[in-house]
Design a protein around this motif. Structure first.
Motif, PDB file in Angstrom:
ATOM      1  N   ALA A 120       0.839  -1.190   0.000  1.00  0.00           N
ATOM      2  CA  ALA A 120       0.000   0.000   0.000  1.00  0.00           C
ATOM      3  C   ALA A 120       0.879   1.247   0.000  1.00  0.00           C
ATOM      4  O   ALA A 120       1.924   1.295   0.677  1.00  0.00           O
ATOM      5  N   LEU A 121       0.476   2.274  -0.730  1.00  0.00           N
ATOM      6  CA  LEU A 121       1.296   3.477  -0.826  1.00  0.00           C
ATOM      7  C   LEU A 121       1.537   4.161   0.524  1.00  0.00           C
ATOM      8  O   LEU A 121       2.637   4.682   0.756  1.00  0.00           O
ATOM      9  N   PRO A 122       0.568   4.213   1.449  1.00  0.00           N
ATOM     10  CA  PRO A 122       0.888   4.798   2.753  1.00  0.00           C
ATOM     11  C   PRO A 122       2.038   4.072   3.461  1.00  0.00           C
ATOM     12  O   PRO A 122       2.900   4.709   4.085  1.00  0.00           O
ATOM     13  N   ASP A 123       2.057   2.748   3.354  1.00  0.00           N
ATOM     14  CA  ASP A 123       3.145   1.980   3.965  1.00  0.00           C
ATOM     15  C   ASP A 123       4.463   2.270   3.259  1.00  0.00           C
ATOM     16  O   ASP A 123       5.520   2.360   3.900  1.00  0.00           O
ATOM     17  N   ILE A 190      -4.651  -2.370   3.730  1.00  0.00           N
ATOM     18  CA  ILE A 190      -4.322  -2.974   2.444  1.00  0.00           C
ATOM     19  C   ILE A 190      -5.576  -3.227   1.622  1.00  0.00           C
ATOM     20  O   ILE A 190      -5.589  -3.016   0.399  1.00  0.00           O
ATOM     21  N   GLY A 191      -6.675  -3.621   2.259  1.00  0.00           N
ATOM     22  CA  GLY A 191      -7.910  -3.851   1.519  1.00  0.00           C
ATOM     23  C   GLY A 191      -8.458  -2.577   0.917  1.00  0.00           C
ATOM     24  O   GLY A 191      -8.857  -2.548  -0.252  1.00  0.00           O
ATOM     25  N   VAL A 192      -8.499  -1.509   1.701  1.00  0.00           N
ATOM     26  CA  VAL A 192      -8.986  -0.221   1.200  1.00  0.00           C
ATOM     27  C   VAL A 192      -8.106   0.279   0.065  1.00  0.00           C
ATOM     28  O   VAL A 192      -8.596   0.766  -0.960  1.00  0.00           O
ATOM     29  N   GLU A 193      -6.802   0.148   0.223  1.00  0.00           N
ATOM     30  CA  GLU A 193      -5.887   0.667  -0.790  1.00  0.00           C
ATOM     31  C   GLU A 193      -5.905  -0.155  -2.075  1.00  0.00           C
ATOM     32  O   GLU A 193      -5.772   0.389  -3.169  1.00  0.00           O
ATOM     33  N   ILE A 194      -6.073  -1.471  -1.967  1.00  0.00           N
ATOM     34  CA  ILE A 194      -6.214  -2.284  -3.173  1.00  0.00           C
ATOM     35  C   ILE A 194      -7.476  -1.877  -3.928  1.00  0.00           C
ATOM     36  O   ILE A 194      -7.466  -1.714  -5.154  1.00  0.00           O
TER      37      ILE A 194
END
Length: 352
Positions: A120-123, A190-194
């Protein structure tokens, strides 16, 4: 009230000025190197030329070279409103400017490909800033169906704010909520970002149906091609679930606003669905980029090209079940091989 510095003056970043100012927060809007004309306009008359609205009074605009000046020592929150293509540029700006931790919330949509998984981009942003500066960022992201032009005129908008730090995400919900902006809390980063990233990718497939209608023989009753679009939409949701759960995400995000809600909105219009329309008419991706969509940034297509090697590697090593991803495979082939988008109708019915 808080002081918020927005980096990125495109339509999404700038539309966030509305709920922030309506809640009484101070807003400093910093353009990227691509936003010079936008910032000039906001400075001159307060009007955002791409949103075609006047931004709220009190928004202070800065050109990209003045990010440090805008940030100062009193910014309470940084909102990253850059496109996925600008993430590395934004990381560079954070690393060269931050002297101490400042919380960050991202509205950027995309994924970072690793060798055998997507990040995920935030990570990715948090990890890079820590690696290069030692600063540990508190970071969150906003997903869900939000058309910038609607938010910019205060139409009802529902979003999801996600973070590994749930109290931080909740504080952002409390900070942004107003009578037309309705954020919800999620710990499924990760689910939201995917969903946020791949809804653009799958909207290409949904858009194929409307474009293909133009190639079909006209019927006496002037029938449309909505049934085909619905099949593809359903398959996209199924495959979002496969991608999300394979990376540790939940199905709830997929059938909720980050997935189904955002895909519905994205498939209505926009550059991703327009690319799908052109593919449905028989053009290839490159022909579309060289012709009717020359110069357009198509984030779903760019995502597909970027993550194709990782997804194919995951299918090959068994981390992803290739038979469950026929639409994904068809889209990847069309985007990376510059071939016609061939919807694998029979495989869709056998993939569940």
């Amino acid at each position: 009230m808080s002081i918020v510095t927005i980096l990125g003056a495109g339509v999404m970043g700038s539309s966030m000025c509305l709920p922030l100012r309506d809640r009484g927060h101070s807003v400093r809007l910093v353009g990227t190197h691509l936003d010079t004309e936008i910032i000039d306009s906001v400075k001159a008359c307060g009007r955002h030329p791409k949103l075609n609205v006047k931004l709220p009074d009190g928004v202070v605009a800065y050109q990209h070279g003045d990010f440090a000046k805008a940030l100062g020592t009193d910014t309470d929150l940084i909102l990253l409103g850059i496109s996925s293509a600008g993430v590395n540029w934004a990381i560079d700006r954070l690393c060269e400017t931050l002297k101490a931790p400042v919380p960050v919330v991202m509205i950027t949509k995309g994924m970072h490909p690793e060798t055998d998984r997507l990040t995920a981009l935030p990570d990715r942003v948090a990890a890079e800033v820590k690696r290069r500066t030692g600063i540990v960022l508190k970071i969150a992201a906003i997903g869900g169906p939000c058309i910038a032009g609607e938010l910019a005129v205060r139409r009802h908008t529902g979003t999801v704010i996600t973070s590994h730090d749930l109290p931080f995400a909740q504080s952002l919900c409390d900070m942004l909520e107003c009578d037309y902006y309705h954020p919800r809390l999620s710990g499924d980063v990760i689910g939201v970002e995917i969903c946020a990233a791949f809804k653009n990718f799958f909207a290409i497939g949904v858009g194929w149906a409307a474009g293909h209608l133009e190639k079909m023989a006209a019927t006496e009753n002037r029938a449309f091609n909505h049934n085909a679009a619905a099949i593809i939409f359903d398959q996209a949701i199924r495959e979002l679930m496969v991608l999300s759960t394979a990376h540790g995400g939940t199905e709830q995000s997929v059938w909720g606003m980050p997935g189904a809600g955002d895909l519905y909105v994205t498939a209505q219009a926009g550059r991703n669905s327009r690319l799908g329309n052109n593919l449905g008419r028989g053009l290839t991706y490159q022909q579309t980029k060289d012709g009717p969509m020359k110069g357009d940034t198509i984030e779903g297509a760019e995502l597909g090209v970027t993550v194709a090697p990782t997804l194919r590697a995951m299918m090959k090593n068994g981390r992803l079940d290739a038979k469950s991803l026929p639409l994904t495979s068809a889209l990847l082939d069309a985007l990376t091989n510059d071939t016609a988008l061939d919807i694998p109708w029979a495989a869709l019915h056998r993939s569940s």
